[in-house]
Design an enzyme around this catalytic site. Structure first.
Site, PDB file in Angstrom:
ATOM      1  N   LYS A  14      30.291  47.734  15.146  1.00 37.32           N
ATOM      2  CA  LYS A  14      30.012  46.621  14.233  1.00 37.32           C
ATOM      3  C   LYS A  14      31.227  45.740  14.014  1.00 37.32           C
ATOM      4  CE  LYS A  14      28.627  49.044  10.947  1.00 37.32           C
ATOM      5  NZ  LYS A  14      28.580  49.426   9.547  1.00 37.32           N
ATOM      6  N   ARG A  89      23.620  48.575   0.666  1.00 40.64           N
ATOM      7  CA  ARG A  89      23.376  49.934   1.121  1.00 40.64           C
ATOM      8  C   ARG A  89      22.046  50.476   0.610  1.00 40.64           C
ATOM      9  NH1 ARG A  89      27.781  52.322   3.674  1.00 40.64           N
ATOM     10  NH2 ARG A  89      29.798  51.632   2.921  1.00 40.64           N
ATOM     11  N   ARG A 128      37.734  61.066  20.160  1.00 37.35           N
ATOM     12  CA  ARG A 128      38.945  60.297  19.862  1.00 37.35           C
ATOM     13  C   ARG A 128      40.109  61.196  19.466  1.00 37.35           C
ATOM     14  NH1 ARG A 128      36.237  55.754  15.952  1.00 37.35           N
ATOM     15  NH2 ARG A 128      36.341  57.476  14.480  1.00 37.35           N
ATOM     16  N   ARG A 162      43.801  65.098  16.034  1.00 32.48           N
ATOM     17  CA  ARG A 162      42.435  64.615  15.829  1.00 32.48           C
ATOM     18  C   ARG A 162      42.140  64.579  14.349  1.00 32.48           C
ATOM     19  NH1 ARG A 162      39.117  65.325  20.667  1.00 32.48           N
ATOM     20  NH2 ARG A 162      40.520  66.082  22.274  1.00 32.48           N
ATOM     21  N   ARG A 174      27.781  62.568   8.828  1.00 35.75           N
ATOM     22  CA  ARG A 174      27.867  61.143   8.493  1.00 35.75           C
ATOM     23  C   ARG A 174      26.656  60.380   9.037  1.00 35.75           C
ATOM     24  NH1 ARG A 174      33.546  60.356  10.964  1.00 35.75           N
ATOM     25  NH2 ARG A 174      33.280  58.102  10.842  1.00 35.75           N
TER      26      ARG A 174
END
Ligand SMILES: [Zn+2]
Length: 228
Positions: A14, A89, A128, A162, A174
């Site tokens: 986004k 939201r 990541r 990490r 999440r």
């Protein structure tokens, strides 16, 4: 003038797309996190209220968030429109936003949902890691160090870290929270014929191209592009 809402799970890209739209169309990105931080640093009554919750490590209540966003909208100087990111939201916030914009003779022209399958997002986020010494970012699938011994390309360190939040279980948590929260919101805007879904698994360029097409399809897009 075109006002849009960008919806998408964490890791959907986004932020990248919002930035491209800012550059191309002169839209102003308003992300909820940035707006909260800006309100706090402006030190307005609303900002101080938000700060008291943040300092206490508490969730900023619904109404305070709404006040912060509306203050940010009121503080906008000239822009060709806004991209809301992270707000609304809830359906209650969406209703409040519609009312607020109507007072300004404006409205949400469209809602763009960037869709990426959960397993892809887990791969994107959980892969990541960063160099503990210089902070260079890497990824298990997309960007490994190019050195023979796997040390950092930038500084040669072998020490990587990490984020705890990026663990697969945490990412799934999440994502579940995201889905639970956004289903009613998407439903709200779908009933008003404002939702467009984009495949966020395409390349950044292709997603950006689709965004252009979708924006042109939203009512009012034409006048804002030719008139701006
Ligand atoms: Zn390094």
């Amino acid at each position: 003038m075109i006002n849009i809402i960008l919806l998408g799970p964490p890791g959907a890209g986004k932020g990248t797309q919002a930035k491209l739209l800012e550059e191309k169309l002169g839209l102003k990105q308003l992300s909820s996190g940035d707006m909260l931080r800006a309100a706090v640093s402006r030190g307005t009554a609303v900002g101080q209220k938000a700060k008291s919750y943040m300092d206490a490590g508490k969730l900023v209540p619904n109404q305070v968030v709404v006040d912060v966003v509306f203050e940010s909208i009121d503080a906008l100087s000239s822009s060709n429109g806004i991209i809301l990111d992270g707000f609304p939201r809830t359906v209650e916030q969406a209703e409040a936003l519609d009312k607020k914009l109507a007072e300004k003779n404006a409205r949400i022209d469209g809602v763009i949902v960037i869709k990426v399958r959960d397993e892809k997002l887990v791969e994107r986020i959980a892969g990541r890691y960063t160099c503990a010494k210089c902070g260079e970012g890497y990824h298990d699938s997309f960007k490994k160090p190019t050195t023979a011994d796997g040390s950092c390309d930038k500084c040669g360190s072998q020490d990587f870290k990490r984020r705890d939040d990026d663990r697969p279980e945490k990412v799934k948590e999440r994502l579940n929270a995201y889905h639970k929260q956004t289903v009613p919101l998407i439903d709200y805007y779908e009933k008003r014929g404002k939702v467009a879904v984009i495949d966020g698994e395409l390349s950044i360029e292709d997603v950006s191209h689709k965004m252009d097409e979708v924006l042109a399809s939203f009512e009012g897009a034409e006048s804002s592009v030719t008139g701006g």
